[in-house]
Design a protein around this motif. Structure first.
Motif, short mmCIF file in Angstrom:
data_model
loop_
_atom_site.label_atom_id
_atom_site.label_comp_id
_atom_site.label_asym_id
_atom_site.label_seq_id
_atom_site.Cartn_x
_atom_site.Cartn_y
_atom_site.Cartn_z
N GLY A 170 34.48 11.23 11.63
CA GLY A 170 34.71 10.25 11.41
C GLY A 170 34.04 9.31 11.82
O GLY A 170 34.07 7.77 11.74
N LYS A 171 33.05 9.33 11.46
CA LYS A 171 31.44 8.09 11.65
C LYS A 171 31.58 7.08 10.20
O LYS A 171 31.64 5.59 10.77
N THR A 172 31.82 7.76 9.42
CA THR A 172 31.37 7.12 7.98
C THR A 172 32.85 6.52 7.87
O THR A 172 33.42 7.70 7.68
N GLY A 216 27.79 16.63 6.72
CA GLY A 216 26.47 16.27 7.09
C GLY A 216 25.86 15.23 5.29
O GLY A 216 25.32 14.98 5.35
N LYS A 217 27.28 14.23 5.11
CA LYS A 217 27.15 14.03 4.51
C LYS A 217 25.50 12.87 4.36
O LYS A 217 24.59 12.60 3.93
N ASP A 253 20.30 25.48 8.28
CA ASP A 253 19.64 25.95 9.26
C ASP A 253 19.72 26.62 10.34
O ASP A 253 19.69 27.24 11.04
N SER A 256 19.62 19.23 6.21
CA SER A 256 18.65 17.84 6.06
C SER A 256 17.58 18.43 7.72
O SER A 256 16.89 17.28 7.47
N SER A 267 23.65 12.85 7.09
CA SER A 267 22.05 13.12 6.95
C SER A 267 21.30 13.62 5.71
O SER A 267 20.65 13.26 5.90
P1 GTP Z 1 31.55 11.83 8.50
O1 GTP Z 1 30.67 9.98 8.02
O2 GTP Z 1 31.80 12.04 9.99
O3 GTP Z 1 32.62 12.04 7.68
O4 GTP Z 1 30.24 13.06 8.76
P2 GTP Z 1 29.11 13.17 8.31
O5 GTP Z 1 29.42 14.34 7.12
O6 GTP Z 1 28.41 11.36 7.42
O7 GTP Z 1 27.84 14.25 8.77
P3 GTP Z 1 26.63 13.64 9.56
O8 GTP Z 1 25.78 13.49 8.40
O9 GTP Z 1 27.05 12.63 10.48
O10 GTP Z 1 26.89 14.56 10.87
C1 GTP Z 1 27.13 15.21 11.35
C2 GTP Z 1 26.97 15.89 12.22
O11 GTP Z 1 25.78 17.27 11.55
C3 GTP Z 1 25.68 15.24 12.87
O12 GTP Z 1 25.36 15.41 13.89
C4 GTP Z 1 23.39 15.84 12.13
O13 GTP Z 1 22.38 15.79 13.11
C5 GTP Z 1 24.44 17.05 11.54
N1 GTP Z 1 23.76 17.86 11.53
C6 GTP Z 1 23.81 17.47 8.96
N2 GTP Z 1 23.35 18.24 8.47
C7 GTP Z 1 22.95 18.96 9.75
C8 GTP Z 1 21.60 20.15 8.49
O14 GTP Z 1 21.06 20.29 7.56
N3 GTP Z 1 21.44 20.89 9.63
C9 GTP Z 1 21.62 21.27 10.77
N4 GTP Z 1 21.56 22.04 12.32
N5 GTP Z 1 22.34 19.84 11.58
C10 GTP Z 1 23.05 19.14 10.97
#
Ligand code: GTP
Ligand code: MG
Length: 213
Positions: free
Chosen positions: A57-59, A35-36, A145, A178, A38
């Motif tokens: 693996g998005k970022t 969730g980084k 949440d 988030s 987000s």
């Molecule tokens: P990478 O870039 O792949 O390393 O992932 P990341 O760490 O940036 O995660 P990203 O923010 O893309 O979120 C991954 C998934 O988790 C998405 O579907 C978001 O909507 C979900 N998500 C992130 N934060 C929260 C949160 O606080 N609550 C909920 N319910 N979902 C979340």
């Protein structure tokens, strides 16, 4: 602190290409999908600033965003993404390591940990790496949440205990979401207090030479 502006600056993969390290910088690190991106969107109040995905693996690059024209937020690729090839994983890990080791304007790392699960070896090893590199860090429990406060507190206690095995002092743990903006004020207040501690570097010491830890 109120975020008045959040602007995408660059998406790069090597230390010399990152923006000049002349202002304070805060990086968001954690396993893929924790969730980084987000969280960065939640903090800046801009849902489309950093790209997010349900798929890990998005970022894939190191992304700088300038906040209030005076400091950077940095979004990094995740670590521990098992479904990608070994060579890609190693490339991302090397990129993260080079960034952590060489970025002299880095004031604090926010190490994101999924609040729904017990401590993962890769998270504890990242915490140890930050300790060895002497980089201050804060733990952010994400997706709060999605679980009850009882389980959250249980996981917080377990995490703290695991950290106590290696650390005299356990870093601060901030609970975030988030979706509900939990933790936003606490994080921004922390950054506001830390920004004035930034010491500009002399021109020729912008980049530390890479080496092993
Ligand atoms: P990478 O870039 O792949 O390393 O992932 P990341 O760490 O940036 O995660 P990203 O923010 O893309 O979120 C991954 C998934 O988790 C998405 O579907 C978001 O909507 C979900 N998500 C992130 N934060 C929260 C949160 O606080 N609550 C909920 N319910 N979902 C979340
Ligand atoms: Mg991301």
């Amino acid at each position: 602190m109120i975020i008045k502006s959040a602007v995408f600056i660059s998406s790069e993969v090597s230390l010399p290409k990152y923006p000049r390290p002349v202002i304070p910088e805060y990086a968001f690190i954690g396993r893929s999908n924790v969730g980084k991106s987000s969280l960065i969107n939640m903090l800046t109040g801009n849902k489309s600033l950093a790209r997010t995905s349900e798929e890990p693996g998005k970022t894939r690059t190191i992304n700088h965003y300038m906040i209030n024209e005076s400091w950077y937020i940095v979004d990094l690729p995740g670590y521990g993404f098992a479904r990608t090839s070994k060579s890609t994983r190693e490339k991302w890990e090397a990129m993260i390591h080079q960034y952590l080791q060489g970025r002299l304007s880095l004031m604090n790392v926010f190490l994101l940990v999924d609040s729904r699960i017990t401590p993962q070896a890769s998270d504890l090893s990242m915490a140890n790496k930050l300790g060895l590199l002497g980089i201050p860090f804060t733990i952010l429990f994400t997706k709060s949440d999605k679980i009850s406060s009882t389980i959250l507190e249980k996981h917080r206690a377990i995490f703290r205990k695991s950290m106590e095995e290696h650390w005299e002092e356990v870093p601060r743990i901030i609970v975030t979401s988030s979706k509900t903006s939990t933790g936003k004020e606490e994080i921004l207040k922390f950054i506001e207090k830390t920004n004035p501690l930034f010491k500009p570097q002399a021109q020729d010491t912008y980049y530390k030479k890479p080496g092993k830890i």
